[in-house]
Design a protein around this motif. Structure first.
Motif, PDB file in Angstrom:
ATOM      1  N   GLU A 281       0.829  -1.208   0.000  1.00  0.00           N
ATOM      2  CA  GLU A 281       0.000   0.000   0.000  1.00  0.00           C
ATOM      3  C   GLU A 281       0.866   1.262   0.000  1.00  0.00           C
ATOM      4  OE1 GLU A 281      -3.803   0.783   0.315  1.00  0.00           O
ATOM      5  OE2 GLU A 281      -3.110  -0.664  -1.162  1.00  0.00           O
ATOM      6  N   ARG A 284       1.885   1.873  -3.509  1.00  0.00           N
ATOM      7  CA  ARG A 284       0.750   2.331  -4.324  1.00  0.00           C
ATOM      8  C   ARG A 284       0.424   3.787  -4.041  1.00  0.00           C
ATOM      9  NH1 ARG A 284      -4.826   3.028  -3.921  1.00  0.00           N
ATOM     10  NH2 ARG A 284      -4.897   2.387  -1.724  1.00  0.00           N
ATOM     11  N   ILE A 338       0.312   5.013   6.550  1.00  0.00           N
ATOM     12  CA  ILE A 338      -0.357   4.077   5.655  1.00  0.00           C
ATOM     13  C   ILE A 338      -1.312   3.237   6.501  1.00  0.00           C
ATOM     14  CG2 ILE A 338      -0.084   2.165   4.047  1.00  0.00           C
ATOM     15  CD1 ILE A 338       0.951   4.871   3.011  1.00  0.00           C
ATOM     16  N   LYS A 341      -6.826  -0.017   3.316  1.00  0.00           N
ATOM     17  CA  LYS A 341      -6.961   0.444   1.931  1.00  0.00           C
ATOM     18  C   LYS A 341      -7.988   1.559   1.804  1.00  0.00           C
ATOM     19  CE  LYS A 341      -7.507  -1.150  -2.834  1.00  0.00           C
ATOM     20  NZ  LYS A 341      -8.376  -0.024  -3.226  1.00  0.00           N
ATOM     21  N   ASN A 344      -6.419   4.797   2.863  1.00  0.00           N
ATOM     22  CA  ASN A 344      -5.443   5.258   1.885  1.00  0.00           C
ATOM     23  C   ASN A 344      -6.130   5.829   0.645  1.00  0.00           C
ATOM     24  OD1 ASN A 344      -3.532   4.210   3.670  1.00  0.00           O
ATOM     25  ND2 ASN A 344      -3.469   2.239   2.612  1.00  0.00           N
TER      26      ASN A 344
END
Length: 365
Positions: A281, A284, A338, A341, A344
């Motif tokens: 993550e 990304r 972080i 998901k 984020n």
């Protein structure tokens, strides 16, 4: 009745105590705390069972020497137990080491900006802070070596650096250590070591084997997901570990924390699988930020850093309106952990919308 108040040390008037990351403000939608670099995952079920069992015995004092945990750390990292000291988080060990070296006139050297506890803990210990500015968001080890004086007693090298996420290389660090007097303690603060994937980054546990003035700090707060239990450890030569043990507040590491740390080491493989998810993550999020036009320094930690200058507070406010708490350093930038998901994704959307909104302004971040 006297109207006088007790006298306290003047240093207390000169600095503010550590301010933890704020929780997100309640809003209509989901909220996410991305301000404290915590693991987005709770303890493993096996660890929770151990925590529950240990909680049933908190009427007893903990083992002040944390002997069982020390043996478990020694076995995990292949070092003698005599080289290990535990503390109330790695920050507790920072304080223990400062107490051990801070004679009157002693200097403590570190990069800035770096871990924000260094200045105030040095002040409390009575040491003088010598701060060397970062260069391109990284430690400038050459400048740090040049700043060493006869009064320098301790040097902190935080890698990955908090809050920028940048690292030093093994070659840089070896060259730096060769310039440091042998009676000056060098501390590699590796709170985020488990997230490092750059093969050129030094492993402090390996480095300390051959350098008697080097110690490494690690923590169970981040990758191991035990931030709320406050436990960290030091590995260094016997004299360093002994000094840290002497300055630890009695019973500072509670029994539940010790038991949870041992259980976490036993389940390390499963825990590190979670770390891989965070690392993926991290990549990304950084890639998406860069693609949309942000400058984001390479990070080996579980957070990203945006240097925003005068836009810092404004950006943090926009994150807050979107249900995100981030760590703002006034006039400098924001550090964003972080998380899961969904968190984020929400942060990436806020960053994209903010960049679009400021594009037409005279000065963009």
């Amino acid at each position: 009745m006297s109207e006088q108040t007790p006298r306290f040390r003047p240093i207390l008037d000169q600095f503010a105590p550590y301010t933890p990351g704020k929780p997100p403000a309640a809003g209509a939608g989901p909220t996410y705390k991305l301000s404290s670099n915590e693991s987005p995952f709770g303890p493993l079920p096996s660890v929770i069972k151990v925590i529950a069992a240990a909680a049933g015995e908190v009427n007893r004092y903990p083992d002040n020497g944390a002997a069982d945990l020390t043996d478990a750390i020694a076995a995990r990292f292949g070092v003698p137990a005599s080289r290990i000291a535990v503390g109330c988080g790695s920050v507790g060990l920072v304080q223990q080491l400062l107490e051990a070296v801070a004679d009157p006139g002693a200097e403590v050297l570190y990069a800035w900006r770096s871990f924000e506890a260094y200045p105030y803990l040095a002040d409390l210990a009575g040491a003088k802070s010598v701060q060397v500015p970062l260069r391109d968001e990284r430690h400038d080890l050459d400048a740090m070596a040049a700043a060493i004086t006869d009064a320098t007693r301790l040097i902190f090298v935080c890698t990955p650096n908090n809050p920028t996420g940048t690292v030093v290389t093994r070659a840089e660090f070896d060259r730096f250590c060769d310039q440091v007097p042998g009676d000056c303690l060098i501390v590699l603060d590796e709170a985020y070591a488990e997230y490092v994937r750059d093969p050129d980054v030094p492993d402090g546990i390996e480095v300390q084997r051959d350098r008697q003035n080097v110690a490494v700090l690690r923590t169970f707060s981040k990758a191991y997901g035990l931030a709320g239990l406050r436990i960290g450890f030091l590995i260094g030569h016997e004299a360093i570990a002994a000094a840290a043990r002497k300055t630890m507040l009695t019973f500072a590491v509670n029994a539940v924390a010790q038991a949870a740390a041992m259980a976490s080491l036993a389940a390390e493989g499963e825990l590190l699988d979670r770390v891989e998810l965070v690392v993926a993550e991290r990549g990304r999020v950084r890639d998406e930020l860069i693609e949309m036009g942000w400058h984001v320094p390479p990070t080996e930690a579980n957070f990203v850093w945006l240097r925003l200058g005068d836009w810092t507070a404004d950006f943090a406010d926009n994150c807050g309106l979107a249900g995100l708490s981030v760590r703002a350093f006034d006039g400098e930038g924001v550090r964003v952990s972080i998380g899961e998901k969904a968190a984020n994704d929400q942060f990436v959307r806020v960053a994209r919308d903010y960049l679009k909104a400021v594009t037409g302004r005279q000065t963009a971040p």
